[in-house]
Design a protein around this motif. Structure first.
Motif, PDB file in Angstrom:
ATOM      1  N   ASN A 196       0.584  -1.283  -0.086  1.00 40.97           N
ATOM      2  CA  ASN A 196      -0.172   0.157  -0.073  1.00 40.97           C
ATOM      3  C   ASN A 196       0.822   1.215   0.003  1.00 40.97           C
ATOM      4  O   ASN A 196       0.547   2.152  -0.904  1.00 40.97           O
ATOM      5  CB  ASN A 196      -0.756  -0.100   1.425  1.00 40.97           C
ATOM      6  N   LYS A 197       2.020   1.303   0.828  1.00 42.88           N
ATOM      7  CA  LYS A 197       2.773   2.386   1.002  1.00 42.88           C
ATOM      8  C   LYS A 197       3.641   2.643  -0.128  1.00 42.88           C
ATOM      9  O   LYS A 197       3.651   3.650  -0.907  1.00 42.88           O
ATOM     10  CB  LYS A 197       3.611   2.212   2.188  1.00 42.88           C
ATOM     11  N   LEU A 198       4.094   1.570  -0.820  1.00 41.23           N
ATOM     12  CA  LEU A 198       4.792   1.583  -2.143  1.00 41.23           C
ATOM     13  C   LEU A 198       4.003   2.080  -3.383  1.00 41.23           C
ATOM     14  O   LEU A 198       4.237   3.017  -3.813  1.00 41.23           O
ATOM     15  CB  LEU A 198       5.294   0.360  -2.652  1.00 41.23           C
ATOM     16  N   ASN A 199       2.843   1.559  -3.462  1.00 38.43           N
ATOM     17  CA  ASN A 199       2.018   1.957  -4.250  1.00 38.43           C
ATOM     18  C   ASN A 199       1.468   3.479  -4.179  1.00 38.43           C
ATOM     19  O   ASN A 199       1.230   4.243  -5.341  1.00 38.43           O
ATOM     20  CB  ASN A 199       0.614   1.064  -4.572  1.00 38.43           C
ATOM     21  N   ARG A 200       1.175   4.043  -2.973  1.00 41.71           N
ATOM     22  CA  ARG A 200       0.727   5.406  -2.897  1.00 41.71           C
ATOM     23  C   ARG A 200       1.912   6.247  -3.190  1.00 41.71           C
ATOM     24  O   ARG A 200       1.700   7.341  -3.826  1.00 41.71           O
ATOM     25  CB  ARG A 200       0.706   5.405  -1.490  1.00 41.71           C
ATOM     26  N   LEU A 201       3.287   5.739  -3.051  1.00 39.58           N
ATOM     27  CA  LEU A 201       4.584   6.627  -3.507  1.00 39.58           C
ATOM     28  C   LEU A 201       4.750   6.767  -4.832  1.00 39.58           C
ATOM     29  O   LEU A 201       4.957   7.946  -5.410  1.00 39.58           O
ATOM     30  CB  LEU A 201       5.594   6.294  -2.571  1.00 39.58           C
ATOM     31  N   ILE A 202       4.414   5.430  -5.402  1.00 37.05           N
ATOM     32  CA  ILE A 202       4.622   5.246  -6.964  1.00 37.05           C
ATOM     33  C   ILE A 202       3.565   6.271  -7.508  1.00 37.05           C
ATOM     34  O   ILE A 202       3.743   7.187  -8.576  1.00 37.05           O
ATOM     35  CB  ILE A 202       4.388   4.187  -7.445  1.00 37.05           C
ATOM     36  N   SER A 203       2.442   6.322  -7.170  1.00 36.45           N
ATOM     37  CA  SER A 203       1.176   7.382  -7.755  1.00 36.45           C
ATOM     38  C   SER A 203       1.572   8.712  -7.673  1.00 36.45           C
ATOM     39  O   SER A 203       0.999   9.654  -8.334  1.00 36.45           O
ATOM     40  CB  SER A 203      -0.062   6.835  -7.099  1.00 36.45           C
ATOM     41  N   LEU A 204       2.372   9.084  -6.484  1.00 36.85           N
ATOM     42  CA  LEU A 204       2.531  10.446  -6.238  1.00 36.85           C
ATOM     43  C   LEU A 204       3.664  10.941  -7.021  1.00 36.85           C
ATOM     44  O   LEU A 204       3.678  11.918  -7.849  1.00 36.85           O
ATOM     45  CB  LEU A 204       2.767  10.676  -4.518  1.00 36.85           C
ATOM     46  N   ASP A 205       4.818  10.010  -6.949  1.00 37.14           N
ATOM     47  CA  ASP A 205       6.197  10.455  -7.750  1.00 37.14           C
ATOM     48  C   ASP A 205       7.061   9.365  -7.551  1.00 37.14           C
ATOM     49  O   ASP A 205       7.792   9.224  -6.938  1.00 37.14           O
ATOM     50  CB  ASP A 205       6.694  11.790  -7.072  1.00 37.14           C
TER      51      ASP A 205
END
Length: 373
Positions: A196-205
């Motif tokens: 979840n944390k990884l995907n959130r960060l990828i979606s941001l930048d």
């Protein structure tokens, strides 16, 4: 251990590793890549043809690694004898260990190595990760280019303070900086795990994440810790199956011949039906991960190789748990398998898959990653 980092890319003879070699050559020409191919000596001719085409495009030889080079027999046959005729299977993949992994790790030795793996952005599998500390895997086709072991360390609760302290310098996206830092600062929980944390960060930048990971690696023993200005850090794109086809076709290398659809006909209640089959994977012609329609494809397209595969089935051993090759080629059984294939294609098309290889590609997840990347 040497301090010069080697960059290597394994060519399986399949579409993804071939496209990755072309992609990196085109997008990152400054990378000094070594290309290798673990030759089982049990490959389809089409595999060797695609490797020859790649060598022309890359302008560099692909190093061929073979197991049991001092033996008078091909590597598979050498080890089959040592295993007492026991054929490999999904639960006992000695072929992978002996014909792929060991030759690769002997070739690498103790040098620090970055190994580039052709797992696409539309796949959820991780692929082969070496247990040797001198080998680091990178996944250029994904937005998240890092292996799971690196991600787990970077995004662990114990590294929150470090990553937050690095963020002001390496997160240049002003609009999302506060949200990126807030996401990094959030501790892992049952409802917010590493993925979840990884995907959130990828979606941001994704690039900001790459920069942070790259900086984190500086203080580790990973091979990239001593590489300045790793170019893939600035990459922000995902390569999916359609992109792989385009890369191969645009380069002139083309897709491996065994992926190309072949038509067949079968009579069902006096109605002649047309279906299509092909092979879904690179690797040995007798690979036990083959679907039954692929065994039929081998029988009809490469009958000599099929009968050679049949000869290995003896002393109670077979390539499939529930069926021997001599039974799969009985006319009524072939008809049954082909009718099942036609229904499968129709079902796949109804789910908006665009071609046979799209449908076959869905079933690759259970395959052996070291053979098919």
């Amino acid at each position: 251990m040497s301090t010069k980092v080697r960059h290597v890319l394994g060519i399986s003879g399949g579409k993804d590793s071939a496209a990755l070699a072309i992609y990196l050559k085109t997008k990152f020409p400054g990378l000094d890549l070594e290309y290798y191919f673990c030759d089982t000596e049990k490959e389809l001719d089409e595999t060797y043809r695609i490797i020859e085409k790649l060598e022309v495009f890359l302008g560099k030889k692909i190093i061929k690694l073979k197991a049991a080079e001092n033996s008078t027999k091909p590597g598979f046959d050498h080890f089959l004898e040592l295993y007492g005729g026991y054929l490999p299977s999904p639960s006992q993949r000695w072929c992978t260990k002996k014909l792929k992994l060991q030759p690769f790790e002997q070739y690498i030795g103790d040098d620090p190595v970055v190994s580039y793996v052709g797992i696409r952005g539309d796949e959820s599998r991780e692929g082969y990760i070496s247990k040797k500390s001198n080998i680091q895997s990178i996944f250029p086709f994904r937005k998240n280019i890092w292996s799971s072991d690196v991600v787990r360390k970077v995004l662990s609760d114990s590294n929150i303070d470090l990553m937050v302290s690095l963020a002001p310098e390496y997160v240049t996206n002003i609009a999302d900086k506060d949200e990126i830092i807030a996401t990094i600062s959030t501790k892992l929980s049952q409802g917010f795990d590493v993925d979840n944390k990884l995907n959130r960060l990828i979606s941001l930048d994704a690039v900001a994440l790459n920069r942070l990971v790259s900086q984190y690696l500086r203080e580790t023993d990973y091979p990239l810790s001593v590489v300045d200005n790793f170019p893939l850090v600035e990459k922000d794109e995902s390569i999916v199956l359609a992109d792989v086809y385009k890369i191969l076709e645009d380069s002139g290398v083309g897709i491996p011949g065994y992926y190309k659809e072949k038509s067949f006909t079968v009579n069902d209640n006096e109605i002649e039906l047309t279906g299509y089959y092909s092979r879904s994977r690179s690797g040995c012609y007798f690979c036990f991960f083959q679907q039954k329609i692929e065994w039929v494809w081998l029988y009809e397209q490469h009958p000599k190789l099929f009968y050679m595969a049949m000869e290995y089935e003896k002393d109670g051993y077979s390539w499939m748990d529930n069926e021997r090759l001599e039974d799969i080629i009985k006319p009524e059984r072939i008809k049954e398998i082909k009718l099942m294939q036609i229904k499968r294609i129709e079902k796949g098309m109804s789910k908006n898959n665009k071609s046979l290889i799209d449908i076959l590609d869905v079933d690759m997840g259970n395959s052996c990653p070291s053979c098919f990347i």
